[in-house]
Design a protein around this motif. Structure first.
Motif, PDB file in Angstrom:
ATOM      1  N   VAL A 252      -7.175  14.595 -53.242  1.00 35.50           N
ATOM      2  CA  VAL A 252      -6.658  13.344 -53.817  1.00 35.50           C
ATOM      3  C   VAL A 252      -7.849  12.438 -54.093  1.00 35.50           C
ATOM      4  O   VAL A 252      -8.788  12.372 -53.283  1.00 35.50           O
ATOM      5  N   LYS A 253      -7.813  11.745 -55.212  1.00 36.07           N
ATOM      6  CA  LYS A 253      -8.853  10.772 -55.541  1.00 36.07           C
ATOM      7  C   LYS A 253      -8.398   9.387 -55.088  1.00 36.07           C
ATOM      8  O   LYS A 253      -7.245   9.000 -55.312  1.00 36.07           O
ATOM      9  N   PHE A 254      -9.310   8.646 -54.469  1.00 36.95           N
ATOM     10  CA  PHE A 254      -8.984   7.324 -53.953  1.00 36.95           C
ATOM     11  C   PHE A 254      -9.865   6.256 -54.612  1.00 36.95           C
ATOM     12  O   PHE A 254     -11.084   6.423 -54.708  1.00 36.95           O
ATOM     13  N   VAL A 255      -9.237   5.173 -55.031  1.00 37.36           N
ATOM     14  CA  VAL A 255      -9.966   4.010 -55.529  1.00 37.36           C
ATOM     15  C   VAL A 255      -9.647   2.848 -54.605  1.00 37.36           C
ATOM     16  O   VAL A 255      -8.472   2.557 -54.342  1.00 37.36           O
ATOM     17  N   ILE A 256     -10.687   2.188 -54.095  1.00 41.99           N
ATOM     18  CA  ILE A 256     -10.491   1.008 -53.243  1.00 41.99           C
ATOM     19  C   ILE A 256     -11.134  -0.188 -53.939  1.00 41.99           C
ATOM     20  O   ILE A 256     -12.342  -0.187 -54.227  1.00 41.99           O
ATOM     21  N   ALA A 257     -10.319  -1.201 -54.206  1.00 40.83           N
ATOM     22  CA  ALA A 257     -10.825  -2.450 -54.795  1.00 40.83           C
ATOM     23  C   ALA A 257     -10.621  -3.550 -53.761  1.00 40.83           C
ATOM     24  O   ALA A 257      -9.566  -4.193 -53.725  1.00 40.83           O
ATOM     25  N   PRO A 258     -11.593  -3.771 -52.870  1.00 37.58           N
ATOM     26  CA  PRO A 258     -11.415  -4.783 -51.818  1.00 37.58           C
ATOM     27  C   PRO A 258     -11.326  -6.184 -52.388  1.00 37.58           C
ATOM     28  O   PRO A 258     -11.917  -6.486 -53.443  1.00 37.58           O
ATOM     29  N   HIS A 259     -10.592  -7.034 -51.709  1.00 36.85           N
ATOM     30  CA  HIS A 259     -10.445  -8.414 -52.184  1.00 36.85           C
ATOM     31  C   HIS A 259     -11.777  -9.144 -52.141  1.00 36.85           C
ATOM     32  O   HIS A 259     -12.110  -9.908 -53.055  1.00 36.85           O
ATOM     33  N   GLU A 260     -12.508  -8.940 -51.082  1.00 33.80           N
ATOM     34  CA  GLU A 260     -13.824  -9.579 -50.951  1.00 33.80           C
ATOM     35  C   GLU A 260     -14.904  -8.544 -51.241  1.00 33.80           C
ATOM     36  O   GLU A 260     -14.931  -7.486 -50.623  1.00 33.80           O
ATOM     37  N   ILE A 261     -15.785  -8.877 -52.162  1.00 29.08           N
ATOM     38  CA  ILE A 261     -16.791  -7.897 -52.592  1.00 29.08           C
ATOM     39  C   ILE A 261     -18.202  -8.305 -52.190  1.00 29.08           C
ATOM     40  O   ILE A 261     -19.179  -7.933 -52.848  1.00 29.08           O
ATOM     41  N   LYS A 262     -18.312  -9.048 -51.094  1.00 34.55           N
ATOM     42  CA  LYS A 262     -19.630  -9.357 -50.564  1.00 34.55           C
ATOM     43  C   LYS A 262     -20.273  -8.066 -50.085  1.00 34.55           C
ATOM     44  O   LYS A 262     -19.617  -7.189 -49.518  1.00 34.55           O
ATOM     45  N   ALA A 263     -21.572  -7.951 -50.307  1.00 31.16           N
ATOM     46  CA  ALA A 263     -22.290  -6.706 -50.041  1.00 31.16           C
ATOM     47  C   ALA A 263     -22.090  -6.217 -48.608  1.00 31.16           C
ATOM     48  O   ALA A 263     -21.883  -5.024 -48.365  1.00 31.16           O
ATOM     49  N   GLN A 264     -22.148  -7.142 -47.655  1.00 31.78           N
ATOM     50  CA  GLN A 264     -22.022  -6.756 -46.247  1.00 31.78           C
ATOM     51  C   GLN A 264     -20.645  -6.161 -45.957  1.00 31.78           C
ATOM     52  O   GLN A 264     -20.521  -5.163 -45.230  1.00 31.78           O
ATOM     53  N   LYS A 265     -19.605  -6.762 -46.520  1.00 28.40           N
ATOM     54  CA  LYS A 265     -18.251  -6.281 -46.270  1.00 28.40           C
ATOM     55  C   LYS A 265     -17.986  -4.962 -46.985  1.00 28.40           C
ATOM     56  O   LYS A 265     -17.283  -4.091 -46.467  1.00 28.40           O
ATOM     57  N   VAL A 266     -18.539  -4.809 -48.169  1.00 26.56           N
ATOM     58  CA  VAL A 266     -18.397  -3.538 -48.882  1.00 26.56           C
ATOM     59  C   VAL A 266     -19.095  -2.429 -48.117  1.00 26.56           C
ATOM     60  O   VAL A 266     -18.575  -1.319 -47.975  1.00 26.56           O
ATOM     61  N   GLN A 267     -20.279  -2.726 -47.599  1.00 23.13           N
ATOM     62  CA  GLN A 267     -21.017  -1.734 -46.834  1.00 23.13           C
ATOM     63  C   GLN A 267     -20.267  -1.330 -45.573  1.00 23.13           C
ATOM     64  O   GLN A 267     -20.225  -0.154 -45.204  1.00 23.13           O
ATOM     65  N   SER A 268     -19.641  -2.311 -44.924  1.00 22.64           N
ATOM     66  CA  SER A 268     -18.845  -2.025 -43.730  1.00 22.64           C
ATOM     67  C   SER A 268     -17.676  -1.100 -44.073  1.00 22.64           C
ATOM     68  O   SER A 268     -17.349  -0.184 -43.305  1.00 22.64           O
ATOM     69  N   LEU A 269     -17.066  -1.322 -45.229  1.00 24.37           N
ATOM     70  CA  LEU A 269     -15.976  -0.460 -45.685  1.00 24.37           C
ATOM     71  C   LEU A 269     -16.468   0.959 -45.927  1.00 24.37           C
ATOM     72  O   LEU A 269     -15.851   1.936 -45.470  1.00 24.37           O
ATOM     73  N   VAL A 270     -17.578   1.089 -46.606  1.00 16.65           N
ATOM     74  CA  VAL A 270     -18.126   2.408 -46.939  1.00 16.65           C
ATOM     75  C   VAL A 270     -18.467   3.200 -45.680  1.00 16.65           C
ATOM     76  O   VAL A 270     -18.244   4.414 -45.609  1.00 16.65           O
ATOM     77  N   GLU A 271     -18.981   2.519 -44.684  1.00 12.69           N
ATOM     78  CA  GLU A 271     -19.382   3.187 -43.445  1.00 12.69           C
ATOM     79  C   GLU A 271     -18.200   3.798 -42.690  1.00 12.69           C
ATOM     80  O   GLU A 271     -18.378   4.701 -41.862  1.00 12.69           O
ATOM     81  N   LYS A 272     -16.995   3.335 -42.968  1.00 13.96           N
ATOM     82  CA  LYS A 272     -15.801   3.873 -42.315  1.00 13.96           C
ATOM     83  C   LYS A 272     -15.257   5.106 -43.013  1.00 13.96           C
ATOM     84  O   LYS A 272     -14.343   5.763 -42.498  1.00 13.96           O
ATOM     85  N   LEU A 273     -15.787   5.424 -44.171  1.00 16.42           N
ATOM     86  CA  LEU A 273     -15.296   6.552 -44.951  1.00 16.42           C
ATOM     87  C   LEU A 273     -16.151   7.788 -44.703  1.00 16.42           C
ATOM     88  O   LEU A 273     -17.381   7.712 -44.717  1.00 16.42           O
ATOM     89  N   ASN A 274     -15.503   8.925 -44.483  1.00 15.34           N
ATOM     90  CA  ASN A 274     -16.266  10.166 -44.315  1.00 15.34           C
ATOM     91  C   ASN A 274     -16.102  11.068 -45.535  1.00 15.34           C
ATOM     92  O   ASN A 274     -16.112  12.288 -45.435  1.00 15.34           O
TER      93      ASN A 274
END
Length: 410
Positions: A252-274
């Motif tokens: 399955v392909k996943f697209v995530i468009a977070p509400h807040e796109i500050k670099a630190q928060k985006v990086q935190s999101l990416v780190e949770k993905l394997n």
């Protein structure tokens, strides 16, 4: 209470310059208002139709009405004001309105100066924007003023003893266009007669999206022939619910468009993905066909991305941020999943009743319904069809509003 309100707003204006250190958004809120009066002087002789919105969501509600007004009254200029930086910063260069400003705070002097310095022929406020001093200034100037796409509930301050001065402000509107019958009945019980049901202009806004070119080359390359699950306007509370499902689901392909796109928060999101993750901002020279998750770290693409979705999750409902716009994916016939907090959003309540939307309490519930939607094509098709028909059947608020106000513009 009205005098206390005005005194508090005046005090707030005095101390605001001392609050810019709180956050970048607060600094924008303060600094952005410094140039408003100078900007207003440059347009004082122009015939103005003024639309006031709180933020981005209310602006989108106003778009269909603005388009109609611009077509019918080409000699008038559209002035849009924002209360929030999150709306202003995104739309300050939008070509639809002729002018985009911050709204000065609702002090008596600001309201008087604002109204008297402009040649306003009509004023429109959107949804919840009730500013007593501005409404009083507009009434004194005999400028027709309307509230559109409004929602009212009995627990709101207008219907309590402490909010009587705000209730009185509602009488300054020439007409109030409400979204639904419960809002109409609430106003009736409070003694109002200047209102009618028009529906929500957001339905008109999202149906217009169907007529646009929604093709995105990077989405074509990313999606391929796989099922695409789009997570729109997600907050950390939402991400906690769907993260395990993403990490444990294949093919399955996943697209995530977070509400807040500050670099630190985006990086935190990416780190949770394997998974194999690509950021939109860094997708150049990346093999999108092999990527499993695409994170959209820029604003303005989500409404087109929903055109590629087979399933959608709309954020805001797992926390207290407020549910984001479910109508954007619904108009494309996309089955929708949301969080548990949606009681103040009548469109979500109604669509859920018709089985075009699923609400989840936790990660376990999300995984169950998401798995069913991924595996069951017929369920996706049926649920999405309900969502699409739901939006189509409720379009038309703009026409009712324009028919009512068109003769009031001088």
């Amino acid at each position: 209470m009205k005098s206390i309100y005005s005194a508090l707003i005046q005090f707030l204006e005095w101390i605001l310059p001392l609050t810019t250190w709180i956050s970048p958004k607060q600094k924008q809120f303060v600094e952005g208002r410094k140039s408003v009066w100078k900007q207003l002087k440059s347009i004082e002789a122009t015939q103005i139709i003024w639309i006031h919105t709180a933020s981005l969501g209310e602006y989108e509600q106003a778009v269909p009405v603005m388009k109609e007004l611009k077509t019918k009254f080409p000699d008038h200029k559209l002035l849009v004001t924002f209360f929030s930086p999150s709306g202003f910063e995104v739309k300050k260069k939008d070509p639809l309105p002729d002018f985009v400003f911050y709204l000065p705070l609702d002090t008596k002097s600001n309201a008087k100066n604002f109204v008297e310095s402009l040649n306003i022929k009509l004023a429109i406020f959107v949804k919840y924007e009730i500013w007593p001093n501005y409404l009083n200034a507009l009434a004194k100037a005999e400028i027709p003023t309307y509230l559109i796409s409004a929602l009212f509930r009995k627990e709101q301050i207008y219907f309590k003893p402490i909010g009587q001065f705000l209730k009185q402000a509602l009488y300054q509107f020439e007409h109030i266009f409400v979204q639904n019958e419960s809002s109409l009945n609430q106003l009736k019980q409070a003694g109002f007669t200047n209102m009618s049901i028009s529906g929500d202009t957001r339905y008109d806004r999202v149906t217009q999206q169907l007529q646009m070119d929604n093709q995105l080359d990077f989405m074509d390359e990313f999606k391929q022939d796989k099922i695409c699950f789009v997570f729109g306007s997600s907050w950390p509370e939402d991400e906690a619910v769907f993260m395990d499902f993403i990490n444990s689901t294949t093919n399955v392909k996943f697209v995530i468009a977070p509400h807040e796109i500050k670099a630190q928060k985006v990086q935190s999101l990416v780190e949770k993905l394997n998974k194999k993750v690509v950021l939109h901002s860094k997708m150049k020279n990346k093999n999108l066909a092999e990527a499993e998750v695409l994170v959209i770290d820029r604003i303005g693409l989500l409404s087109k991305i929903y055109a590629y979705a087979d399933i959608g999750y709309v954020g805001g409902g797992m926390g207290n941020a407020g549910l984001h716009n479910i109508l954007e994916p619904a108009t494309f016939g996309v089955p929708i999943v949301i969080g548990k907090n949606f009681q103040k959003f009548p469109e979500a309540i109604e669509l859920r009743k018709y089985a075009g939307l699923f609400s989840v309490e936790n990660a376990s519930e999300f995984s169950k319904i998401a798995s069913k939607l991924v595996k069951n094509h017929q369920l996706r098709k049926q649920t999405g069809m309900i969502a699409g028909h739901f939006v189509e059947a409720r379009a038309g608020a703009t026409r009712l509003i324009i028919e009512k106000i068109v003769g009031k513009i001088g």
